[in-house]
Motif scaffolding. Structure first.
Motif, PDB file in Angstrom:
ATOM      1  N   ASP A  63      57.019  48.727  43.493  1.00 23.54           N
ATOM      2  CA  ASP A  63      55.508  49.048  43.779  1.00 23.54           C
ATOM      3  C   ASP A  63      54.859  50.068  44.656  1.00 23.54           C
ATOM      4  O   ASP A  63      55.453  50.218  45.818  1.00 23.54           O
ATOM      5  N   ALA A  64      54.131  50.964  44.060  1.00 19.07           N
ATOM      6  CA  ALA A  64      53.616  51.893  44.624  1.00 19.07           C
ATOM      7  C   ALA A  64      52.776  51.600  46.023  1.00 19.07           C
ATOM      8  O   ALA A  64      52.268  50.548  45.983  1.00 19.07           O
ATOM      9  N   PHE A  71      42.428  55.433  47.945  1.00 20.24           N
ATOM     10  CA  PHE A  71      43.497  54.681  47.346  1.00 20.24           C
ATOM     11  C   PHE A  71      43.978  55.006  45.932  1.00 20.24           C
ATOM     12  O   PHE A  71      43.173  55.702  45.294  1.00 20.24           O
ATOM     13  N   THR A  72      44.672  54.271  45.684  1.00 18.65           N
ATOM     14  CA  THR A  72      45.251  54.612  43.978  1.00 18.65           C
ATOM     15  C   THR A  72      45.325  53.506  43.028  1.00 18.65           C
ATOM     16  O   THR A  72      45.993  52.506  43.439  1.00 18.65           O
ATOM     17  N   VAL A  73      44.814  53.503  42.048  1.00 18.80           N
ATOM     18  CA  VAL A  73      44.861  52.446  40.868  1.00 18.80           C
ATOM     19  C   VAL A  73      46.237  52.356  40.623  1.00 18.80           C
ATOM     20  O   VAL A  73      46.992  53.461  40.464  1.00 18.80           O
ATOM     21  N   GLY A  74      46.760  51.055  40.590  1.00 18.12           N
ATOM     22  CA  GLY A  74      48.190  50.601  40.247  1.00 18.12           C
ATOM     23  C   GLY A  74      49.048  50.801  41.284  1.00 18.12           C
ATOM     24  O   GLY A  74      50.103  50.073  41.350  1.00 18.12           O
ATOM     25  N   ALA A  75      48.505  50.932  42.755  1.00 18.07           N
ATOM     26  CA  ALA A  75      49.484  51.076  43.989  1.00 18.07           C
ATOM     27  C   ALA A  75      48.695  49.924  44.680  1.00 18.07           C
ATOM     28  O   ALA A  75      47.625  49.546  44.639  1.00 18.07           O
ATOM     29  N   LEU A  76      49.521  49.482  45.526  1.00 16.14           N
ATOM     30  CA  LEU A  76      49.063  48.444  46.611  1.00 16.14           C
ATOM     31  C   LEU A  76      48.921  49.061  47.957  1.00 16.14           C
ATOM     32  O   LEU A  76      49.066  50.225  48.199  1.00 16.14           O
ATOM     33  N   HIS A 112      40.347  38.369  57.886  1.00 16.89           N
ATOM     34  CA  HIS A 112      40.707  39.340  56.622  1.00 16.89           C
ATOM     35  C   HIS A 112      42.054  39.255  56.177  1.00 16.89           C
ATOM     36  O   HIS A 112      42.103  39.544  54.786  1.00 16.89           O
ATOM     37  N   ASN A 113      43.155  38.949  56.839  1.00 14.90           N
ATOM     38  CA  ASN A 113      44.471  39.188  56.357  1.00 14.90           C
ATOM     39  C   ASN A 113      44.728  37.825  55.741  1.00 14.90           C
ATOM     40  O   ASN A 113      45.589  36.924  56.377  1.00 14.90           O
ATOM     41  N   LEU A 114      44.567  37.795  54.385  1.00 12.54           N
ATOM     42  CA  LEU A 114      44.712  36.715  53.497  1.00 12.54           C
ATOM     43  C   LEU A 114      45.875  37.017  52.786  1.00 12.54           C
ATOM     44  O   LEU A 114      45.771  37.906  52.071  1.00 12.54           O
ATOM     45  N   ARG A 115      46.479  35.744  52.484  1.00  7.83           N
ATOM     46  CA  ARG A 115      47.852  35.996  51.544  1.00  7.83           C
ATOM     47  C   ARG A 115      47.249  35.839  50.093  1.00  7.83           C
ATOM     48  O   ARG A 115      46.485  34.664  49.984  1.00  7.83           O
ATOM     49  N   THR A 116      47.675  36.569  49.218  1.00 10.99           N
ATOM     50  CA  THR A 116      47.167  36.059  47.609  1.00 10.99           C
ATOM     51  C   THR A 116      48.464  36.695  46.801  1.00 10.99           C
ATOM     52  O   THR A 116      49.669  36.896  47.286  1.00 10.99           O
ATOM     53  N   ILE A 117      48.272  36.783  45.509  1.00  9.66           N
ATOM     54  CA  ILE A 117      49.605  37.060  44.745  1.00  9.66           C
ATOM     55  C   ILE A 117      49.225  38.231  43.743  1.00  9.66           C
ATOM     56  O   ILE A 117      47.813  38.305  43.353  1.00  9.66           O
ATOM     57  N   GLY A 118      50.105  38.864  43.432  1.00 14.81           N
ATOM     58  CA  GLY A 118      50.150  39.999  42.430  1.00 14.81           C
ATOM     59  C   GLY A 118      51.177  39.901  41.277  1.00 14.81           C
ATOM     60  O   GLY A 118      52.117  39.394  41.498  1.00 14.81           O
ATOM     61  N   VAL A 119      51.144  41.150  40.497  1.00 13.07           N
ATOM     62  CA  VAL A 119      52.181  41.286  39.177  1.00 13.07           C
ATOM     63  C   VAL A 119      52.526  42.710  39.338  1.00 13.07           C
ATOM     64  O   VAL A 119      51.331  43.654  39.376  1.00 13.07           O
ATOM     65  N   SER A 120      53.523  42.986  38.824  1.00 11.51           N
ATOM     66  CA  SER A 120      53.562  44.497  38.621  1.00 11.51           C
ATOM     67  C   SER A 120      54.290  44.569  37.050  1.00 11.51           C
ATOM     68  O   SER A 120      55.113  43.527  36.828  1.00 11.51           O
ATOM     69  N   LYS A 121      54.063  45.461  36.317  1.00 11.02           N
ATOM     70  CA  LYS A 121      54.647  45.857  34.967  1.00 11.02           C
ATOM     71  C   LYS A 121      55.367  46.898  34.796  1.00 11.02           C
ATOM     72  O   LYS A 121      55.283  47.951  35.601  1.00 11.02           O
ATOM     73  N   LYS A 122      56.703  46.742  34.083  1.00 12.25           N
ATOM     74  CA  LYS A 122      57.797  47.683  34.155  1.00 12.25           C
ATOM     75  C   LYS A 122      57.194  48.825  33.236  1.00 12.25           C
ATOM     76  O   LYS A 122      56.339  48.703  32.339  1.00 12.25           O
ATOM     77  N   ASP A 123      57.827  50.103  33.374  1.00 11.60           N
ATOM     78  CA  ASP A 123      57.589  51.385  32.613  1.00 11.60           C
ATOM     79  C   ASP A 123      56.447  51.912  32.778  1.00 11.60           C
ATOM     80  O   ASP A 123      55.763  52.425  31.901  1.00 11.60           O
ATOM     81  N   HIS A 124      55.686  51.410  33.810  1.00 17.98           N
ATOM     82  CA  HIS A 124      54.260  52.033  34.088  1.00 17.98           C
ATOM     83  C   HIS A 124      54.121  52.900  35.332  1.00 17.98           C
ATOM     84  O   HIS A 124      53.610  52.251  36.426  1.00 17.98           O
ATOM     85  N   PRO A 125      54.995  53.935  35.692  1.00 21.06           N
ATOM     86  CA  PRO A 125      54.954  54.439  37.194  1.00 21.06           C
ATOM     87  C   PRO A 125      53.683  55.020  37.469  1.00 21.06           C
ATOM     88  O   PRO A 125      52.904  55.295  36.846  1.00 21.06           O
ATOM     89  N   VAL A 126      53.641  54.621  38.785  1.00 24.49           N
ATOM     90  CA  VAL A 126      52.431  55.299  39.567  1.00 24.49           C
ATOM     91  C   VAL A 126      52.782  56.190  40.730  1.00 24.49           C
ATOM     92  O   VAL A 126      53.594  56.020  41.495  1.00 24.49           O
ATOM     93  N   TRP A 141      56.711  50.765  38.807  1.00 22.96           N
ATOM     94  CA  TRP A 141      55.815  49.839  38.040  1.00 22.96           C
ATOM     95  C   TRP A 141      54.479  49.927  38.447  1.00 22.96           C
ATOM     96  O   TRP A 141      54.008  50.142  39.643  1.00 22.96           O
ATOM     97  N   PHE A 142      53.548  49.459  37.628  1.00 23.90           N
ATOM     98  CA  PHE A 142      52.136  49.316  37.635  1.00 23.90           C
ATOM     99  C   PHE A 142      51.686  47.940  38.571  1.00 23.90           C
ATOM    100  O   PHE A 142      52.188  46.962  38.073  1.00 23.90           O
ATOM    101  N   SER A 143      51.134  48.049  39.561  1.00 26.63           N
ATOM    102  CA  SER A 143      50.647  46.674  40.390  1.00 26.63           C
ATOM    103  C   SER A 143      49.328  46.455  40.264  1.00 26.63           C
ATOM    104  O   SER A 143      48.469  47.273  40.755  1.00 26.63           O
ATOM    105  N   THR A 144      49.055  45.164  40.287  1.00 24.48           N
ATOM    106  CA  THR A 144      47.773  44.678  40.650  1.00 24.48           C
ATOM    107  C   THR A 144      47.468  43.330  41.099  1.00 24.48           C
ATOM    108  O   THR A 144      48.578  42.626  41.103  1.00 24.48           O
ATOM    109  N   LEU A 145      46.516  43.011  41.960  1.00 26.26           N
ATOM    110  CA  LEU A 145      46.609  41.724  42.328  1.00 26.26           C
ATOM    111  C   LEU A 145      45.820  40.684  41.268  1.00 26.26           C
ATOM    112  O   LEU A 145      45.102  41.287  40.554  1.00 26.26           O
ATOM    113  N   VAL A 146      45.976  39.456  41.068  1.00 28.35           N
ATOM    114  CA  VAL A 146      45.452  38.610  40.222  1.00 28.35           C
ATOM    115  C   VAL A 146      44.636  37.311  40.505  1.00 28.35           C
ATOM    116  O   VAL A 146      44.037  36.655  39.799  1.00 28.35           O
TER     117      VAL A 146
END
Length: 237
Positions: A63-64, A71-76, A112-126, A141-146
């Motif tokens: 994860d970027a 900030f950057t789309v696909g990065a956390l 504000h510091n709340l735990r959540t979940i995310g996913v990253s997808k292979k072969d999509h560099p950021v 990998w490309f990452s996003t929260l869900v």
């Protein structure tokens, strides 16, 4: 497979290893390489690293990370944790804490510091412009929260203050009524009951194949908001 020569009590640190179902590789928590006694390993200062069995010692940063506005789309912007490969090895799910929200919490005294979940997808560099202080770096990998989380859920609603205990649903998802398979992630969401008590419930969030499409807010987040999750349905089980 991997060793940190510069490891100290304050970090970077590695751990919580998960093995891929399909490839000879592992993914694990890796503290930021710039850890010092003043800036130690934290929930919001870590990332996911992959090591292939046949390439020991060669880290693949999953994860970027970009904590510099805009900030950057696909990065956390914080730290991923408890990584888990999907059945086909093309996705990794995890829990997440955000460094920008931690900074806002410290400056305001509000939650504000709340735990959540995310996913990253292979072969999509950021690609991220790497900072000299080691806070920002690119990822493979490309990452996003869900899942959207809020500090003060409305009692009796499905608003969630904490998302964790997450896992992939099946090998490739669940079967829909039309016979198609829907990739999804199950998790425990903390809600507030009508009487004001905390109620932990099981949820499922669908994961679309294209995770680069934003919902109603910016995937990369703002200086006062978490990265926004995708606009996908969340179904209570």
């Amino acid at each position: 497979m991997y060793e940190l020569q510069q490891n100290r009590a304050y970090g970077p640190g590695v751990g919580a290893v998960s093995y891929s179902h399909t490839n000879n590789e592992v993914v694990f928590i890796h503290g930021l390489l710039n850890c010092t006694p003043d800036k130690p390993y934290e929930q919001w200062r870590r990332t996911g690293v992959i090591i292939k069995d046949d390439q020991p010692g060669k880290p693949i940063f999953m994860d970027a990370r970009d904590i510099s506005f805009p900030f950057t789309v696909g990065a956390l912007r914080g730290g991923t944790h408890r990584h888990e490969f999907s059945g086909d090895g093309k996705w990794i799910g995890y829990t997440y804490n955000d460094a920008i929200m931690k900074k806002l919490e410290d400056s305001t005294g509000l939650t504000h510091n709340l735990r959540t979940i995310g996913v990253s997808k292979k072969d999509h560099p950021v690609t991220v412009t790497e900072s000299q202080d080691g806070e920002n770096f690119s990822g493979e990998w490309f990452s996003t929260l869900v899942v959207k989380v809020v500090p003060n859920p409305v009692p009796g609603s499905d608003e969630i203050s904490r998302a964790a205990g997450d896992s992939w649903v099946g090998h490739s998802g669940y079967l829909k009524s039309d016979g198609a398979t829907q990739r999804a992630r199950a998790f425990i969401g903390s809600t507030i009951g009508k009487n004001g008590e905390q109620v932990d419930e099981v949820y499922i969030v669908d994961i679309p194949e294209d995770i680069s499409i934003p919902g109603k807010a910016a995937l990369e987040g703002t200086e006062t908001n978490l990265p926004a999750p995708l606009k996908v349905p969340v179904n209570e089980d």
